[in-house]
Write an enzyme that holds these catalytic residues in place. Structure first.
Site, PDB file in Angstrom:
ATOM      1  N   ARG A 167       0.852  -1.184   0.000  1.00 38.57           N
ATOM      2  CA  ARG A 167       0.000   0.000   0.000  1.00 38.57           C
ATOM      3  C   ARG A 167       0.895   1.244   0.000  1.00 38.57           C
ATOM      4  O   ARG A 167       1.922   1.278   0.691  1.00 38.57           O
ATOM      5  CB  ARG A 167      -0.905   0.040   1.237  1.00 38.57           C
TER       6      ARG A 167
ATOM      7  N   GLU B 128      -2.821   8.059  -4.549  1.00 33.56           N
ATOM      8  CA  GLU B 128      -3.009   7.126  -5.664  1.00 33.56           C
ATOM      9  C   GLU B 128      -4.269   7.521  -6.413  1.00 33.56           C
ATOM     10  O   GLU B 128      -5.352   7.487  -5.802  1.00 33.56           O
ATOM     11  CB  GLU B 128      -3.132   5.706  -5.099  1.00 33.56           C
TER      12      GLU B 128
ATOM     13  N   HIS C 249      -1.507   0.066  -9.823  1.00 33.74           N
ATOM     14  CA  HIS C 249      -2.137  -0.849  -8.858  1.00 33.74           C
ATOM     15  C   HIS C 249      -2.739  -2.070  -9.589  1.00 33.74           C
ATOM     16  O   HIS C 249      -3.954  -2.285  -9.560  1.00 33.74           O
ATOM     17  CB  HIS C 249      -3.215  -0.121  -8.035  1.00 33.74           C
TER      18      HIS C 249
END
Ligand SMILES: NC(=O)C1=CN([C@@H]2O[C@H](COP(=O)(O)OP(=O)(O)OC[C@H]3O[C@@H](n4cnc5c(N)ncnc54)[C@H](O)[C@@H]3O)[C@@H](O)[C@H]2O)C=CC1
Ligand SMILES: O=CC(=O)O
Length: 309
Positions: free
Chosen positions: A226, A255, A274
């Site tokens: 993360r 993000e 991602h």
């Protein structure tokens, strides 16, 4: 008949199975996640929520949705969900472990190799015509075989990355929250550091300026866990001033990163959007597990893939 809000259309046929179970399914059809007010408005009317990492599920949302009997996250990481708030309200939470382990580990290793051998930059030189000829000292990267990999968070995915690394004759060091190589020693000894731990209050900015200074100047950081586990400003400085040699990131904080973010202008940084679990088979299996959790929760049964606070 119960009602289920699914916050994005899912690959595979799991949503068909959910509909066939007789429950009414409300699917958010846009590509972007539902904005907060839409998430609350739609979840308020439902008995089950099938959500994902882009949906923050907190106490106020749960209070606004008194009918909710289960929250099924489409993903293994559950940092988007306030687990304590769900437990206090008696709402079980489920996730999708194991089925995404191999795809996520493959991606972590692909990032490691790509950053080590500078694939994005060298491919761009070919594409742009900057590459003139083979040279003895052209495009030199970093050795992978026989080097040392430090894995922070040796759970399902961390162990799967370790298995891949052993195929490259790497020495594997692991740091877990309780055992293994102490993190400072792992950072000092590793040629590659790969993060595979969950984001929690305890792991936020675990990799800060001091941690980056402990790493070898030739080392490469891989983050597929993360974004906020790494202090983005510290990483940006570390790449610009040569504290470490490179970073390969599937996850960032924020993000996505805005295109003008200085991290994207740093030397030898590779950022992908991602995509750890992004294969059709993996995403379809994740949908199956999430639907299994929804159906069990609605039946008042223990979730097959539960997460505890
Ligand atoms: N980039 C992507 O698309 C994906 C990202 N992920 C991320 O990867 C994480 C790990 O997934 P799994 O391996 O399935 O979870 P897991 O629960 O099997 O492994 C996590 C490991 O981290 C360890 N850990 C916790 N706190 C730690 C600390 N402070 N220091 C060192 N180790 C610590 C735990 O003891 C456990 O062994 C997820 O929480 C998620 O955030 C997972 C799948 C895909
Ligand atoms: O990031 C993805 C997940 O499954 O967690």
């Amino acid at each position: 008949m119960a009602r289920v809000f699914v916050t994005r259309r899912l690959p595979g046929d799991a949503l068909g199975r959910l509909a066939a179970s007789g429950h009414e399914t409300d699917v958010w059809e846009r590509r972007e996640p539902p904005p907060r007010e839409q998430l609350v408005a739609r979840a308020r009317e439902t008995d089950a929520l099938l959500c994902m990492l882009t949906d923050p599920i907190d106490g106020p949302l749960l209070d606004a949705c008194p009918r909710l009997r289960v929250v099924a996250n489409y993903g293994v990481g559950v940092d988007n969900i306030d687990l304590a708030a769900a437990a206090e309200r008696g709402v079980p939470v489920g996730n999708t472990p194991d089925v995404l382990t191999d795809a996520s580990a493959d991606l972590a290793f692909a990032l490691l190799l790509a950053a080590a051998r500078r694939l994005p930059q060298t491919a761009e030189d070919v594409r742009s015509g900057r590459w003139g000829t083979w040279e003895p000292d052209g495009f030199l990267g970093h050795d992978v075989t026989g080097t040392t990999l430090g894995i922070v968070g040796a759970g399902r995915i961390g162990e799967a990355v370790a298995r891949r690394a052993r195929g490259f004759d790497m020495t594997v060091l692991t740091a877990t929250s309780r055992a293994g190589t102490p993190l400072p020693e792992l950072l000092e000894r590793s040629d590659f550091v790969s993060l595979h731990l969950p984001l929690t209050p305890a792991t936020r900015h675990l990799i800060d300026a001091a941690a980056l200074r402990r790493m070898k100047r030739t080392a490469i950081l891989v983050n597929t866990a993360r974004g906020p586990i790494v202090d983005t400003d510290a990483l940006t400085r570390a790449l610009h001033d040569g504290t470490i040699a490179g970073a390969a990131l599937d996850v960032t904080d924020p993000e996505p990163l805005p295109p003008s973010h200085p991290l994207l202008a740093a030397p030898n940084v590779l950022v992908v959007p991602h995509i750890g679990s992004a294969t059709p088979r993996t995403r379809a299996r994740m949908a199956d597990l999430a639907v299994d959790n929804v159906l069990a929760g609605l039946a008042g049964e223990p979730l097959p893939h539960p997460v505890s606070a």
